[in-house]
Design a protein around this motif. Structure first.
Motif: not given
Length: 288
Positions: A184, A208, A271
């Protein structure tokens, strides 16, 4: 058996300077002299001179100062005979054996604790770049056979299983190779808005992308700078390289934050938090 503990870098630094330069005459301090004797003895121990002996001779001066001569008898050094292993986790044992030819510890070499420290660092890097996400410092132990009178010592490498704490329970479990399942990227991270739900998103080849405002960057453009790959094993080095590539884009602040979260299925989510530089907060072509 005697465990090999890496000598403190401060000891190495102190003695390296001390042996080159000595000390100028100072007011006699028996405590400091004994500390120097002890430090020098530890230094020569770390270099494989286990039978070394350090003494001193103090020469008093009329001005209450003195000169101290340190007398060092190293005696014969000790050498590495054979290196055996006791690695509890099969995964670690397999990785170690596949890369043992790159070891910095070689049979016949003089024992030097600095080489043990360098080999420990090599193994930590090797394991963490081979998918072993949970491997950390201070797990590797080297033991020297101190019972044998021979100057050629048998060495044993010991690595225990991973220790896990869950609530009030503590248990051991073998190390595993973990994969990065999801990646992400928050393209406009702000501490003030960290709890706000993203309002725009896009997906490109398993990456993403999210934005608190409108997504202003071409996902393909950003994905090309991310070395971490979806569905690939965890590699510590990929975090550092991805940070460097993101900084080289010169679109974001240097403080690129990359955090991994372990999922319930023993995979990882990476992340990546990017904060745009104001002068580069502009629109790119969004076709990809």
């Amino acid at each position: 058996k005697k465990q090999v503990k890496g000598m403190s870098r401060s000891y190495r630094g102190f003695n390296s300077w001390f042996l080159r330069n000595g000390n100028p005459p100072v007011i006699s301090d028996s405590l400091q002299i004994n500390r120097s004797v002890n430090s020098l003895h530890k230094y020569f121990l770390s270099k494989g001179f286990f039978d070394s002996n350090v003494t001193f001779k103090e020469h008093k001066k009329n001005n209450k100062r003195s000169i101290v001569d340190y007398v060092i008898k190293t005696n014969e050094p000790y050498y590495i005979d054979t290196i055996s292993t006791s690695i509890d986790s099969p995964i670690l044992d397999s990785i170690y054996r596949a890369n043992v030819d790159k070891s910095l510890l070689v049979s016949g070499d003089k024992i030097d604790y600095e080489n043990f420290e360098n080999e420990e660092s090599r193994l930590i890097t090797l394991f963490r770049n081979s998918g072993v996400y949970h491997f950390s410092n201070n797990l590797i132990e080297y033991w020297i056979d101190s019972l044998s009178p021979s100057h050629h010592k048998k060495i044993m490498l010991k690595i225990p299983d991973r220790v896990v704490e869950e609530g009030d329970s503590i248990f051991s479990t073998p190390f595993k190779i973990l994969k990065v399942k999801k990646i992400n990227i928050n393209t406009d991270y702000s501490f003030v808005l960290k709890n706000q739900k993203p309002t725009d998103s896009a997906t490109y080849k398993g990456y993403n992308f999210y934005a608190n405002d409108k997504l202003k960057y071409n996902p393909k453009y950003l994905a090309n700078a991310i070395i971490i790959q979806p569905d690939s094993i965890y590699r510590d080095s990929e975090r550092d390289v991805t940070r460097r590539y993101m900084r080289e884009l010169q679109n974001f602040r240097p403080s690129v934050d990359i955090k991994y979260v372990e999922n319930d299925d023993e995979s990882l989510t990476a992340n990546i938090y990017l904060t745009p530089l104001k002068k580069y907060s502009l629109n790119f072509d969004t076709e990809f």
